[in-house]
Design a protein around this motif. Structure first.
Motif, short mmCIF file in Angstrom:
data_model
loop_
_atom_site.label_atom_id
_atom_site.label_comp_id
_atom_site.label_asym_id
_atom_site.label_seq_id
_atom_site.Cartn_x
_atom_site.Cartn_y
_atom_site.Cartn_z
N VAL A 49 45.47 -12.13 -9.04
CA VAL A 49 46.09 -13.13 -9.90
C VAL A 49 44.99 -14.10 -10.30
O VAL A 49 44.35 -14.72 -9.43
N GLY A 71 45.55 -23.10 -9.34
CA GLY A 71 45.14 -21.99 -8.49
C GLY A 71 45.10 -22.42 -7.03
O GLY A 71 45.55 -21.69 -6.14
N THR A 92 44.98 -14.65 -5.09
CA THR A 92 44.77 -15.55 -6.23
C THR A 92 43.28 -15.88 -6.33
O THR A 92 42.63 -16.15 -5.33
#
Lengths: 437, 407
Positions: free
Chosen positions: B242, B250, B275
Motif C-alpha cells: 500500500v 501513511g 504500508t
C-alpha cells in the motif's frame, strides 16, 4: 475489478523490507563514541550509516572532555599519571590504547570542533567549577568555559539569573570559596543574582539561551552585571549563553564586562552539550554520513566469525542492513547498551554479547560512593577494540566496540567518560580503516 | 523494543522508563520558542502520574503540536508524544471540543463543499475580510496557510482514465489532500508507478482520521481509520504493498492509529505491515535494481525538508537518496527538525505565532539556499513553507516526475 490477475503475481509483503541496503560501516549509537568514529570514517570517504534508539548523553553532559581526573587522588597532569594508572588497571579501556592515539584523538577533536574553540592539553588538567561549585579536573573545555579554570585560585563573581531557577549562585560561590585548588592558592567567590527585564518567573534554559541571542537582551544582562561588579577578575555565569550564537553572546559579554567570562555547567539539559551534539551531527552529515535517530537495532546475523547484517526496527517493519564493518557504541547500563535481566544476568543489549567484570550486578555496595559491581560492567575487547567471547577470542572479525559499552572504567569517579568515548571511538575508526587497507 | 505496536497500557507504562534525562526537552521545537509549553517531559512522564482520575491537572499539554520528535529522540523508548496525545484528547473531552477543531479535523468536508464552487470558495479563502471574520468567529488564524479546493477530485480523474494493466500491482492510498486539494500529485504518482511497470489500484477511500486524532476527537478518528482499513483491503489486493504519498497519513496506518488510538482492527494491523511511504517504496525498488533511472537533467536548485511525520516512520530520507540520482539537480538538505505547522496546529489563532517561530530556522535556511523549489513529503508542511518563504513547495515526487520527462 482487479482480480483478473492471479495472486501469485502479488509481491509478497515480506519480500519488501528485506532491502539490499549495504554500507561500508554501520555504527550503532549516536553518542560521542559513535559520532567520533562515524565522522572519522566518513571523513575518509566511507559510506557510514548510524542508527540509534535516541540521543546519547551529549545533550545532558557539560561538553568538557574529561580524560583522567582522579587516580584516585586529583590528577594534575594526565600525561604523567596515565602510565601508572593503566599499569594498575589493565582491564581499563585506556589499556587498549597508546598515549599517542589518545593524544591524536584529542588534537583531532580540537581541530574538528574549531567553531566551539576547545582548549586544553594532556600536560595539565583544567579545574572548572561544576553546577554545584565543586572543582572538576578536566582536559578540554570550550571557549565559553575555559576562563573558569580556577587551578591558580582567584577572585570571581558568580552571577545567577533570576528567571533561571535551576542554578544556585550562592551555593556555587560558597563551595568554590571553601575548595582547595592547589597548595597556597585560594578562590574568593561572591554570588549575585540579576533579573532580566520582562522575564517571567521561571524560564527554561532553552528559552533563556535563545533570548540571550538577541543583542538587546544580553546588553541588558551585561548592564545588570556591571552594576554588581567589584574587584573580581572574572565572571561566572550559568551555561545558557545562546545555542547557535554562543560565540557572539560570550564575546559580547566579555567585551562589555571588560574581563573574562566563563559558563558554569548546569544540571541537565546542557546547552554546551547541545552545541557540541549539533555541531558533531552536522559534521557527520556534511561528510556524507547518514544518521537515523529513533531506530533501535534489534539484533544481528553472522556466520563464520563475520557479522553480516543487523536488524533495524522501523515504524511498522524491520529491515536488514548489511555492512563490511560494524561498531557498537550503545553506552553502558545507564543508556541501555548493557541490560540486566530479571535474574540479574547482564548482557550486551543489541547482539547479546557476553559482558565481563560483572561481579554480581544485583548486589549493591552499601557504601554509596564505594565500588559498585555494576559500575565496571561491559565488553572486554582485544587490542583492535573487537569484543571478546568467553574463550577470549574475538567474536566477529568485523565488529568493534567503543565508549561506555567497554568494560573496566568508573567514569563518574575517575572523570574519564568523554575521554574514553573520544579515544576509543577514534581508535576503533583507525582499526576499521586499517582492516579495509 | 520491537516493531510490534504497543498496546494502550504498554504505551502508558513506558513512562516508567523515563529517567528524566531531558533529552526530549532539549529537542522539543515548541518548548524552545514559547513558555506556554513546558516541554514533553513535564507534561508527559511527569504530569501523567497525576492523571490517574478523570481530571487533567495541566492544560499546557494542549500546546504540544504532536510532531513526535520527543518519542524519536528518547533513548529509553518512552512513548512521550503518544502519552501526550492521549492526555490532550482526554482534556478536550473534559473541556469540550471547539467547533473550530471539529471543522479543521474534517478536511474532506471542506474539500467536498468547496469543489462545486471552487473559484468562489478559493476567492473567499484568499479574501482578507473573510479571513479576518474566520479568525474572529471560528478561530482559524487569518494568515494561516489553507489549501485551495480543486474543481475536480482525484478519484473523478482516476475513475475515468484508461486502466494500465501489469502483472505487478500496488494499492495507492492517496489521502484527502490529493483527493480534494492537490489531485496533480496523485496523477503524477500514478504516472511514475506506471512508468516503472506497476498497475496502480485505487480503491475508493476516505479520510484516515489523522486530523481528528490530532484534534483529540478519538471516537470519530477510530471509526475513520477502521473504515479506511476496510476500504484498502478490497478482495484481490491481499498482500499488495500500500503506497502512501501523504506521509503523515501513511504513518497513521503504520503506527499512530495503533499506538495513539489503540485501534485493534485486524485489517489495520495487517495493512500497517505493508504500508510504504512513496519514496521508501521507490528507493527499495532502486536498491533492488528495479527502478527505471532514465532520468533527464533537471537543472534546478531544490531545498529538501524531511517532515516530522516522515521522520517518525524511521525510514531515513529516501527522497533525498533517490533524487541524488537526478542529473543536474542541485539538492540542498535542510537540517532542521520542524516547520511548525504540525497538521492543523499552526492554523489555530492561538498557535499560529508559535508555529511560525518553530519554523523560523527552517525558513531562514531556505531563504539562504534561495532554491527554485522546496521539496517536502507532507502537504501541510508544504503549505506552511510556501506561505512563510514565498518559495514554491512541491512533493519530491514532482521533481522525480520531471526527471522522467514529465512537465
Amino acid at each position: 475489478m482487479w482480480s483478473t490477475y492471479p495472486n501469485d503475481q502479488v509481491l509478497p509483503a515480506k519480500f519488501w523490507g528485506c532491502s539490499g541496503m549495504r554500507h561500508d560501516v554501520v555504527v550503532i549509537g549516536a553518542g560521542l563514541a559513535g559520532l567520533t568514529a562515524g565522522i572519522r570514517l566518513a571523513q575518509e570517504g566511507l559510506d557510514v550509516a548510524m542508527f540509534a534508539t535516541g540521543h546519547g548523553a551529549l545533550p545532558l553532559a557539560p561538553a568538557v572532555v574529561d580524560v583522567l581526573g582522579y587516580a584516585p587522588d586529583r590528577v594534575e597532569s594526565p600525561r604523567v599519571a596515565l602510565p601508572s594508572f593503566v599499569a594498575q588497571h589493565p582491564e581499563h579501556p585506556y589499556a587498549c590504547l597508546s598515549m599517542g592515539v589518545l593524544a591524536a584523538s584529542l588534537d583531532w577533536f580540537k581541530e574538528l570542533v574549531t567553531p566551539l574553540g576547545y582548549t586544553g592539553s594532556l600536560e595539565r588538567n583544567l579545574l572548572l567549577p561544576t553546577a554545584l561549585g565543586g572543582l572538576r579536573p578536566t582536559l578540554l573545555a570550550p571557549e565559553t568555559m575555559a576562563a573558569g579554570d580556577l587551578g591558580g585560585g582567584g577572585e570571581v563573581l558568580i552571577v545567577g539569573i533570576a528567571s533561571y531557577r535551576d542554578f544556585y549562585p550562592k551555593l556555587v560561590a560558597q563551595n568554590l570559596t571553601a575548595s582547595a585548588p592547589a597548595d597556597g592558592r585560594r578562590i574568593v567567590a561572591r554570588a549575585v543574582e540579576v533579573a532580566l527585564a520582562g522575564d517571567p518567573r521561571d524560564l527554561r534554559p532553552q528559552l533563556l539561551s535563545r533570548r540571550l541571542e538577541e543583542p538587546a537582551v544580553r546588553s541588558d544582562l551585561a548592564r545588570s552585571i556591571r552594576a554588581e561588579l567589584g574587584s573580581e577578575a572574572a565572571v561566572g555565569i550559568p551555561a545558557v549563553l545562546g545555542l547557535e550564537r554562543s560565540h557572539e553572546v560570550w564575546t559580547d559579554l566579555q567585551r562589555w564586562l571588560e574581563r573574562p567570562v566563563f559558563e558554569i555547567p548546569t544540571i541537565p539539559p546542557s546547552l554546551p552539550g547541545q552545541r557540541l551534539q549539533s555541531l558533531l551531527t552536522q559534521l557527520f552529515r556534511s561528510f556524507g554520513g547518514r544518521l537515523q535517530i529513533g531506530n533501535t537495532v534489534l539484533g544481528g546475523q553472522g556466520a563464520n566469525g563475520v557479522l553480516e547484517s543487523v536488524t533495524v526496527a522501523q515504524a511498522s517493519r524491520e529491515i536488514s542492513v548489511s555492512a563490511g564493518h560494524f561498531l557498537l557504541a550503545t553506552g553502558g547500563v545507564g543508556t541501555g547498551g548493557i541490560v540486566v535481566d530479571r535474574k540479574g544476568i547482564p548482557r550486551e543489549a543489541v547482539l547479546g554479547l557476553p559482558v565481563t567484570l560483572a561481579g554480581s550486578p544485583s548486589e549493591v555496595n552499601p557504601e554509596y560512593f564505594g565500588p559498585q559491581p555494576v559500575d565496571r560492567i561491559g565488553l572486554a575487547v582485544d587490542e583492535r577494540l573487537r569484543p571478546l567471547g568467553d574463550d577470549l577470542g574475538h567474536l566477529f572479525s568485523n565488529l568493534h566496540a567503543a565508549g561506555a559499552t567497554l568494560a573496566g572504567a568508573e567514569p563518574w569517579k575517575e572523570k574519564s567518560g568523554h575521554g574514553i568515548s573520544l579515544a576509543t571511538g577514534f581508535a576503533a575508526a583507525a582499526a576499521i580503516l586499517e582492516e579495509r587497507g | 523494543m520491537s516493531t510490534e505496536a504497543l498496546a494502550p497500557f504498554e504505551v502508558r507504562s513506558s513512562l516508567d522508563h523515563c529517567i528524566k534525562c531531558t533529552v526530549c526537552e532539549s529537542s522539543c521545537p515548541v518548548a524552545a520558542v514559547t513558555p506556554l509549553f513546558p516541554g514533553p517531559k513535564t507534561v508527559g512522564p511527569q504530569a501523567e502520574r497525576f492523571r490517574a482520575g478523570d481530571h487533567s491537572p495541566d492544560l499546557s499539554v494542549d500546546y504540544c503540536s504532536g510532531c513526535g520528535i520527543c518519542t524519536r529522540v528518547c533513548p529509553q523508548g518512552v512513548r512521550i508524544a503518544e502519552i501526550n496525545s492521549r492526555a490532550r484528547a482526554e482534556m478536550k473531552v473534559e473541556r469540550g471540543i471547539p467547533m473550530r477543531d471539529q471543522i479543521l479535523a474534517r478536511p474532506g468536508y471542506m474539500g467536498k463543499a468547496g469543489r462545486p464552487v471552487a473559484p468562489l470558495f478559493n476567492w473567499a479563502l484568499a479574501n482578507p475580510v473573510v479571513r479576518l471574520l474566520g479568525e474572529r468567529i471560528v478561530g482559524v488564524h487569518r494568515k494561516a496557510p489553507v489549501p485551495l479546493a480543486a474543481s475536480r477530485s482525484f478519484s473523478y480523474w482516476a475513475g475515468r482514465r484508461r486502466r494500465f494493466l501489469a502483472p505487478r500491482r500496488v494499492v495507492y492510498f492517496h489521502g484527502c489532500s490529493t483527493q480534494h486539494f492537490e489531485p496533480e500529485v496523485g496523477k503524477k504518482v500514478v504516472a511514475v508507478l506506471e512508468h516503472n511497470g506497476f498497475q496502480v489500484l485505487i480503491p475508493k477511500q476516505d479520510c484516515c482520521g489523522l486530523p481528528l486524532q490530532s484534534n483529540g476527537i478519538f471516537g470519530a478518528a477510530r471509526r475513520y481509520v477502521e473504515r479506511l482499513a476496510t476500504q484498502l483491503s478490497v478482495p484481490g489486493t491481499e498482500g499488495l504493498p500500500v503506497i502512501a504519498s501523504s506521509t503523515s497519513c501513511g504513518l497513521m496506518l503504520k503506527k499512530e492509529a495503533l499506538e495513539i488510538l489503540g485501534v485493534e482492527d485486524g485489517h489495520l494491523a495487517e495493512i500497517s505491515k505493508r504500508t510504504y511511504d512513496l519514496f521508501e517504496f521507490l528507493l527499495e525498488l532502486h536498491e533492488r535494481g528495479e527502478l527505471r533511472t532514465d532520468f533527464q537533467p533537471v537543472p534546478l536548485t531544490v531545498a529538501y525538508h524531511a517532515p516530522c511525520q516522515q521522520q517518525n516512520q524511521l525510514i531515513g530520507k529516501p527522497a533525498l537518496d533517490l533524487l541524488r540520482l537526478v542529473p543536474a539537480l542541485r539538492l540542498v538538505e535542510m537540517d532542521r527538525l520542524c516547520c511548525g505547522i504540525a497538521g492543523t496546529y499552526g492554523t489555530k489563532r492561538e498557535k499560529y505565532d508559535i508555529a511560525m517561530r518553530v519554523g523560523e530556522p527552517l525558513f531562514a535556511d531556505i531563504k539562504t539556499a534561495s532554491p527554485d523549489l522546496v521539496a517536502c513529503d507532507s502537504e501541510t508542511c508544504r503549505w506552511q513553507i510556501a506561505k512563510a518563504t514565498g518559495v514554491t513547495a512541491v512533493h519530491p515526487l514532482e521533481v522525480l516526475y520531471r526527471a522522467y520527462g514529465g512537465s
